[in-house]
Design a protein around this motif. Sequence first.
Motif, PDB file in Angstrom:
ATOM      1  N   TYR A  20       0.800  -1.226   0.000  1.00 43.54           N
ATOM      2  CA  TYR A  20       0.000   0.000   0.000  1.00 43.54           C
ATOM      3  C   TYR A  20       0.840   1.288   0.000  1.00 43.54           C
ATOM      4  CZ  TYR A  20      -3.916  -3.086   0.757  1.00 43.54           C
ATOM      5  OH  TYR A  20      -4.857  -4.081   0.617  1.00 43.54           O
ATOM      6  N   CYS A  21       2.142   1.134  -0.204  1.00 40.42           N
ATOM      7  CA  CYS A  21       3.053   2.303  -0.254  1.00 40.42           C
ATOM      8  C   CYS A  21       2.920   3.186   0.987  1.00 40.42           C
ATOM      9  CB  CYS A  21       2.819   3.120  -1.523  1.00 40.42           C
ATOM     10  SG  CYS A  21       3.124   2.202  -3.019  1.00 40.42           S
ATOM     11  N   VAL A  22       2.937   2.542   2.135  1.00 39.97           N
ATOM     12  CA  VAL A  22       2.857   3.219   3.428  1.00 39.97           C
ATOM     13  C   VAL A  22       4.191   2.990   4.140  1.00 39.97           C
ATOM     14  CG1 VAL A  22       1.704   3.153   5.684  1.00 39.97           C
ATOM     15  CG2 VAL A  22       0.366   2.887   3.603  1.00 39.97           C
ATOM     16  N   LYS A  46      -4.081  -0.377   4.718  1.00 44.05           N
ATOM     17  CA  LYS A  46      -5.003   0.139   3.696  1.00 44.05           C
ATOM     18  C   LYS A  46      -5.690   1.425   4.178  1.00 44.05           C
ATOM     19  CE  LYS A  46      -8.436  -1.191   0.391  1.00 44.05           C
ATOM     20  NZ  LYS A  46      -8.033  -1.192  -0.951  1.00 44.05           N
ATOM     21  N   THR A  61      -3.326   4.338   3.537  1.00 42.59           N
ATOM     22  CA  THR A  61      -2.956   4.627   2.149  1.00 42.59           C
ATOM     23  C   THR A  61      -3.340   6.025   1.674  1.00 42.59           C
ATOM     24  OG1 THR A  61      -3.020   2.291   1.592  1.00 42.59           O
ATOM     25  CG2 THR A  61      -3.181   3.822  -0.233  1.00 42.59           C
ATOM     26  N   ASN A 117      -0.860   8.988   2.621  1.00 42.44           N
ATOM     27  CA  ASN A 117       0.569   8.862   2.295  1.00 42.44           C
ATOM     28  C   ASN A 117       1.358  10.155   2.282  1.00 42.44           C
ATOM     29  OD1 ASN A 117       0.913   6.143   2.136  1.00 42.44           O
ATOM     30  ND2 ASN A 117       0.572   6.013  -0.055  1.00 42.44           N
TER      31      ASN A 117
END
Length: 166
Positions: A31-33, A114, A117, A120
Amino acid sequence: MKYKYYEHLFRKKWTQLNKFDTIIYKYSQKYCVSPFLLKSIIVIEQINRGHWLLNTAEKIIAKFFNKYLIQKDFSIGLCQIKPSTAKTVFPKISHEKISLILLKQESNIHICAKILTPYNFKSIEEIILLYTTGSTNKNHLKNPAIKLYINLCKIGMQNNFDHLPE
């Protein structure tokens, strides 16, 4: 000097929760966290959660009094997520199943990642305000608990995962 106590507790709990680092890393990548932010939230929520007795009570309520838990919308699991919040992230999961899913540690971490997300590219302060209160109202920054949460997250953001792959 209460802040020093919580800082010490945070660092101790951080190490105790190393067993979840691979899962944290997996979902932070998905989730690019930031994995450090995700773990910081887990650590702080575990400090807030407190005693093992609450953990046991949480499981009993979720398994045997699921409708009550959903009705009262109690926060549960590692990241202390409310079933209503989890439903907004995974709307296809039934109300009856969502609380049981939240009790599973990996699922709870997955849902937390999630949830984070959309946040971010916000500041730590905004992320924590959104995660804890659901808003970015700066008036909440006056709350000592929110200030502590933010400061502990900043400590977590300075940590690392030495044992995980790049």
